[in-house]
Write an enzyme that holds these catalytic residues in place. Structure first.
Site, mmCIF file in Angstrom:
data_model
loop_
_atom_site.group_PDB
_atom_site.id
_atom_site.type_symbol
_atom_site.label_atom_id
_atom_site.label_comp_id
_atom_site.label_asym_id
_atom_site.label_seq_id
_atom_site.Cartn_x
_atom_site.Cartn_y
_atom_site.Cartn_z
ATOM 1 N N HIS A 75 3.573 12.037 42.112
ATOM 2 C CA HIS A 75 2.914 12.541 43.316
ATOM 3 C C HIS A 75 3.839 13.504 44.038
ATOM 4 O O HIS A 75 5.055 13.277 44.097
ATOM 5 C CB HIS A 75 2.489 11.401 44.252
ATOM 6 N N ASP A 77 3.064 14.399 47.263
ATOM 7 C CA ASP A 77 2.998 14.135 48.706
ATOM 8 C C ASP A 77 4.165 13.251 49.110
ATOM 9 O O ASP A 77 4.731 12.514 48.288
ATOM 10 C CB ASP A 77 1.651 13.507 49.110
ATOM 11 N N ASP A 108 11.680 10.151 46.147
ATOM 12 C CA ASP A 108 10.285 9.658 46.095
ATOM 13 C C ASP A 108 9.330 10.778 46.429
ATOM 14 O O ASP A 108 8.889 10.885 47.546
ATOM 15 C CB ASP A 108 10.136 8.481 47.062
ATOM 16 N N GLU A 143 -0.668 9.709 47.248
ATOM 17 C CA GLU A 143 -0.119 8.425 46.835
ATOM 18 C C GLU A 143 0.394 7.647 48.034
ATOM 19 O O GLU A 143 0.246 6.434 48.113
ATOM 20 C CB GLU A 143 1.025 8.628 45.827
ATOM 21 N N GLU A 144 0.996 8.362 48.975
ATOM 22 C CA GLU A 144 1.700 7.692 50.069
ATOM 23 C C GLU A 144 0.749 7.174 51.142
ATOM 24 O O GLU A 144 1.148 6.391 51.993
ATOM 25 C CB GLU A 144 2.731 8.639 50.697
ATOM 26 N N GLU A 172 8.387 7.511 39.311
ATOM 27 C CA GLU A 172 8.745 6.907 40.604
ATOM 28 C C GLU A 172 10.198 6.416 40.563
ATOM 29 O O GLU A 172 10.712 6.066 39.505
ATOM 30 C CB GLU A 172 7.842 5.694 40.888
ATOM 31 N N HIS A 361 11.960 7.013 51.736
ATOM 32 C CA HIS A 361 11.295 6.841 53.036
ATOM 33 C C HIS A 361 12.300 6.761 54.197
ATOM 34 O O HIS A 361 11.915 6.457 55.317
ATOM 35 C CB HIS A 361 10.378 5.603 53.056
HETATM 36 ZN ZN LIG Z 1 6.455 7.349 45.377
#
Ligand SMILES: [Zn+2]
Length: 388
Positions: A75, A77, A108, A143-144, A172, A361
């Site tokens: 992903h 995003d 990520d 995805e997030e 991932e 994150h």
């Molecule tokens: Zn991810």
């Protein structure tokens, strides 16, 4: 004369400079479209909608017409950066300092995608521009967040066009502390519920005329936490029920409330299904409540079922490539939250292997440049082994 190796760091920096906070595409998929088209991939950009959610762009790219067909998934995003002033390098700058690449999505998972793309380009350069089979990229921009207009629909769209996948690697960030320490071969399931206890509202000075639901709720919470759900399985930790909120919402101090509720989440392993788990929880609550507590549980619908890709030739091949590059024998792990692997597993066996997840994150999300180079080498080996 061989072509110069593709540069995963340059690709990662270009991706990091795109502000692709879900649901914004931010230029990240446009960029990948350009790179993959130039390498000979057939690229489709597909947008999906659903009432009540933003439209999301996704990308599917394939090169080759025959099997075996290896899907590389991910992903573009990212989660929001939070307070940008808290970052030592601006979150969308793609800065490299002292051999470390900074930015929201560095691990990520724009970094992982960059390595997969670089490895695919290198592989194609070695094989005259064509793989001995097919390589595809399945990249979503959803995805997030709620993940309804992303991988789940893109897979369905691809299947309806007749696409068949033999295996998938999802890039991932699977590693815990060091590149090569873990492959994820499965994920626990996740389900949310709310336990509601009803009593009878009344004056706090006359408790005999009321039924306080808080006492009943406390008893049921205690009972549901008293016994483990299981003691783990061959590939999974024990399942866990965790209460996340207890709510009465009573602003008055002389009133016994009429209702009390508690929200909980369960992360469950392959000893359960969603329905067996619900039966188990409700029977435990029922036993603790007997006839004296009025209760019910509202279950939220969940698309996060447990799954595991059983260790075998495919996981051995990926683990072998990791060992050859890093000297480490990766754990076959099933820990952590959910990922899009839960959708991919319905189409082909899937494993997750990418960068080290430690800073995902967080403020100053980052990865050593050396990890990008090593991960690209691992993916190159995987492609070499996979296509013989
Ligand atoms: Zn991810």
């Amino acid at each position: 004369m061989s072509a110069p190796a593709a540069d995963p760091v340059a690709i990662a920096r270009d991706l990091l400079r795109c502000r692709s906070v879900t649901p914004d595409e931010g230029g990240a998929l446009r960029y990948l479209e350009g790179v993959l088209k130039q390498a000979g991939f057939t690229v489709d950009c597909v947008s999906f909608s659903e009432p009540g959610t933003p439209d999301i762009e996704n990308l599917y790219a394939r090169i080759g017409l025959t099997g075996p067909h290896l899907m590389l998934a991910g992903h573009t995003d990212v989660v929001p950066p939070g307070d940008e002033r808290a970052w030592s390098h601006a979150p969308f700058s793609g800065d490299v300092a002292d051999g470390v690449l900074y930015g929201r999505g560095a691990v990520d998972m724009k970094g992982g995608i960059a390595c997969a793309v670089a490895a695919a380009l290198d592989h194609l350069a070695k094989t005259g521009g064509k793989p001995k089979g097919s390589i595809s990229f399945l990249i979503t921009g959803d995805e997030e967040s709620v993940a309804v207009n992303g991988t789940v629909k893109l897979l369905k769209w691809a299947a309806e066009r007749g696409e068949k996948f033999d295996h998938c690697i999802l890039a991932e960030p699977s590693n815990v502390a060091t590149l090569g320490d873990a492959i994820k071969i499965g994920r626990r399931g996740s389900v949310n519920g709310t336990l509601v206890v009803t009593g009878r509202q009344g004056h706090v000075a006359y408790p005999q005329r009321a039924i306080n639901p808080i006492s009943g709720l406390v008893r049921l919470i205690g009972a549901l936490k008293a016994e483990p759900l299981d003691s783990g399985s061959a590939h999974f930790e024990p399942s866990n029920l965790e209460f996340t909120s207890v709510d009465v919402g009573n602003p008055t101090d002389n009133l016994i409330p009429g209702e009390a509720r508690a929200r909980f989440n369960i992360r469950y392993n392959d000893l359960h299904t969603q329905s067996s788990l619900k039966t188990l929880i409700e029977s435990r609550a029922g036993k603790a409540a007997q006839d004296s507590v009025h209760w019910h549980i509202t279950w939220e619908s969940s698309n996060a079922d447990v799954f595991v890709t059983k260790p075998g030739p495919f996981t051995d091949m990926v683990a072998g490539a990791i060992a050859e590059v890093t000297g480490r024998k990766p754990d076959l792990s099933t820990t952590g939250g959910t990922s899009d692997a839960r959708f991919i597993k319905d189409y082909c066996p899937v494993v997750e292997f990418g960068l080290v997840g430690q800073t995902m994150h967080q403020v100053d999300e980052r990865t050593p440049v050396a990890d990008l180079v090593a991960l690209t080498a691992i993916y190159r080996k995987v492609l070499q082994k996979y296509f013989g």
